[in-house]
Design an enzyme around this catalytic site. Structure first.
Site, short mmCIF file in Angstrom:
data_model
loop_
_atom_site.label_atom_id
_atom_site.label_comp_id
_atom_site.label_asym_id
_atom_site.label_seq_id
_atom_site.Cartn_x
_atom_site.Cartn_y
_atom_site.Cartn_z
N SER A 111 -20.58 -1.78 -23.79
CA SER A 111 -20.46 -0.74 -24.72
C SER A 111 -20.55 -1.33 -25.96
O SER A 111 -20.42 -0.59 -27.18
CB SER A 111 -18.41 -0.34 -24.45
OG SER A 111 -18.09 -1.76 -24.36
N LYS A 132 -15.66 10.53 -22.89
CA LYS A 132 -16.65 9.52 -24.13
C LYS A 132 -18.01 11.03 -23.79
O LYS A 132 -18.09 12.37 -24.55
CB LYS A 132 -16.94 8.68 -23.63
CG LYS A 132 -16.19 7.93 -23.62
CD LYS A 132 -16.75 6.38 -23.84
CE LYS A 132 -15.47 5.78 -23.33
NZ LYS A 132 -15.14 4.87 -24.43
N HIS A 154 -19.94 4.04 -20.06
CA HIS A 154 -20.37 4.60 -21.60
C HIS A 154 -22.59 5.10 -20.88
O HIS A 154 -23.08 5.22 -21.50
CB HIS A 154 -20.98 3.81 -22.20
CG HIS A 154 -20.26 3.48 -23.44
ND1 HIS A 154 -19.71 4.02 -24.18
CD2 HIS A 154 -19.03 2.33 -23.76
CE1 HIS A 154 -19.20 3.61 -25.33
NE2 HIS A 154 -18.29 2.93 -24.38
C1 LIG Z 1 -16.59 0.54 -20.65
C2 LIG Z 1 -15.92 1.46 -20.57
N1 LIG Z 1 -15.18 1.13 -19.28
C3 LIG Z 1 -13.80 2.09 -20.03
C4 LIG Z 1 -13.75 2.01 -20.79
C5 LIG Z 1 -12.27 3.24 -21.38
O1 LIG Z 1 -12.46 4.77 -21.02
P1 LIG Z 1 -11.94 6.25 -21.76
O2 LIG Z 1 -11.94 5.72 -23.14
O3 LIG Z 1 -11.61 6.95 -20.75
O4 LIG Z 1 -9.84 5.40 -21.24
C6 LIG Z 1 -14.41 2.13 -22.15
C7 LIG Z 1 -14.31 3.06 -23.40
O5 LIG Z 1 -13.58 2.43 -24.16
C8 LIG Z 1 -15.15 1.42 -22.39
O6 LIG Z 1 -16.03 1.01 -23.39
#
Ligand SMILES: Cc1ncc(COP(=O)(O)O)c(C=O)c1O
Length: 393
Positions: free
Chosen positions: A182, A241, A210
């Site tokens: 991310s 997202k 992502h």
């Molecule tokens: C790689 C990754 N996994 C999981 C999440 C968590 O997702 P959510 O925003 O749906 O809780 C994020 C969000 O920041 C992320 O970047």
């Protein structure tokens, strides 16, 4: 009067302010769009994860409104007691078909999907082998599981192999990576990691938060992108997202999903999504299947914007996705770049320690399918002006 037992928090906040690292919350006044208003300023928005512009897509809006009218605004219970609606089941069936897995379970967020899954399938006698840049929700899930955690350097498959080779054969082992990282925007080395998982008998897990809606056919994720169907035991995706709504899900075989229904703590102990959320996610799957040109526009914009930043001489790291970091090193400098851009009408958030390493602070940009070329050029021009002023280019 007693002394404030939380006084130490103010001390820490003052230190952050003095280091130029305190981040105020920018307030969005209106819809999450490519150009919008934050803190009373109209800005080109390069900070959201709204890759496909689905937060305001008419089909999602309509389905959510219809669900509110027919079914109300809340579910009133956790999934395992009285909070499983037919819409939740329909969403899980549609997602399973989309991801080409036997079954899916939806969680309240991607965070709880990762943390709830890892912590419930592993215990203290087990082992996790994890990329150093994996998301915080994976790290927290690993810690909650009480398994022994081995971290390998980012994308370093040889080091992961060396770790696995040195481990005893018996305990259960989980090999885990983000599909798209991310903060870097690069891809996990899925083919090599899948081969490693097979060689050492590991459970293979990918967090595609992502990549959902971005990579693979119709946005099916990195497992589809790399042709790894059937070789990844646990796929996590997010609905928050590119899908534009809220939530996370786990895709895998029937036994995995049935087990998570019984043991995943966020599933057992936290209320399920309101009907509007599930309905909007269902509409998003329709959009992915029926309007694939949106994903193509995202990639066109990504190529244009990355090429522009690189031509100006910024360090954009090793990104392979619509996430393009502009790496400046020092945390305070990243915040100055972000603030300078904001003053010029561009919102790109500065990111510093502890989200990234102390010497890898950056401004992170994410383009979406809905940015126009004019908006992206406007942002590039602002980057050039502020970057020159700060001596970055
Ligand atoms: C790689 C990754 N996994 C999981 C999440 C968590 O997702 P959510 O925003 O749906 O809780 C994020 C969000 O920041 C992320 O970047």
């Amino acid at each position: 009067m007693r002394a404030d037992p939380l006084a130490f928090l103010s001390t820490e906040l003052t230190a952050l302010r003095q280091q130029g690292l305190l981040r105020p919350l920018r307030v969005l006044e209106g819809e999450q769009r490519a150009t919008t208003i934050f803190d009373h300023h109209q800005v080109v928005n390069l900070s959201s994860n709204n890759y496909l512009g689905l937060t305001t897509h008419p089909r999602l809006r309509e389905r959510a409104l219809d669900a509110v009218r027919r079914l109300g605004v809340g579910t009133g219970s956790v999934r395992t007691i009285a909070g499983t609606m037919s819409l939740h089941v329909e969403l899980e069936e549609r997602l399973a078909a989309f991801k080409q897995t036997e079954a899916v379970v939806v969680f309240q967020s991607g965070f709880t999907a990762n943390a709830g899954t890892v912590s419930s399938i592993l215990g203290k006698d087990d082992i996790v082998v994890s990329d150093e840049l994996n998301h915080a929700s994976i790290i927290d899930g690993c810690r909650l599981s009480r398994a022994t955690i081995h971290v390998f350097p980012h994308k370093d498959v040889d080091r992961a192999r060396a770790i696995l080779r040195a481990l005893p054969a018996s305990p259960r082992k989980l090999l885990i990576t983000d599909g798209v990282f991310s903060m870097e925007g690069d891809l996990g080395p899925l083919p090599a990691l899948c081969a490693l998982a097979e060689e050492f008998g590991c459970i293979m897990m990918v967090d595609d938060a992502h990549a959902s809606g971005v990579f693979g056919k119709n946005g099916r994720g990195t497992v589809d992108h790399f042709g790894m169907h059937g070789r990844v035991d646990i796929q996590v995706g997010t609905l928050s997202k590119a899908i534009g709504v809220l939530g996370g899900y786990v895709a895998g075989n029937r036994a995995l999903i049935d087990f998570l229904h019984q043991r995943a703590r966020p599933f057992l102990f936290s209320t399920s999504h309101p009907p509007a959320v599930a309905a909007a996610c269902l509409a998003a799957i329709d959009v992915l299947l029926e309007e694939p040109e949106i994903v193509e526009r995202l990639w066109d914009n990504t190529r244009f914007f990355k090429a522009g930043l690189n031509a100006q001489g910024f360090d954009t790291g090793a990104s392979e996705s619509p996430i393009t970091p502009v790496i400046v090193g020092d945390g305070a400098l990243a915040m100055q770049l972000s603030d300078g851009l904001f003053a010029e009408g561009v919102f790109a958030q500065g990111i510093a320690f502890p989200t990234v390493a102390r010497d890898r602070a950056r401004v992170r940009t994410i383009v979406t399918a809905t940015h126009t070329r004019d908006e992206l050029q406007f942002a590039l021009d602002a980057f050039a002006r502020v970057g020159r002023r700060l001596g970055l280019i």
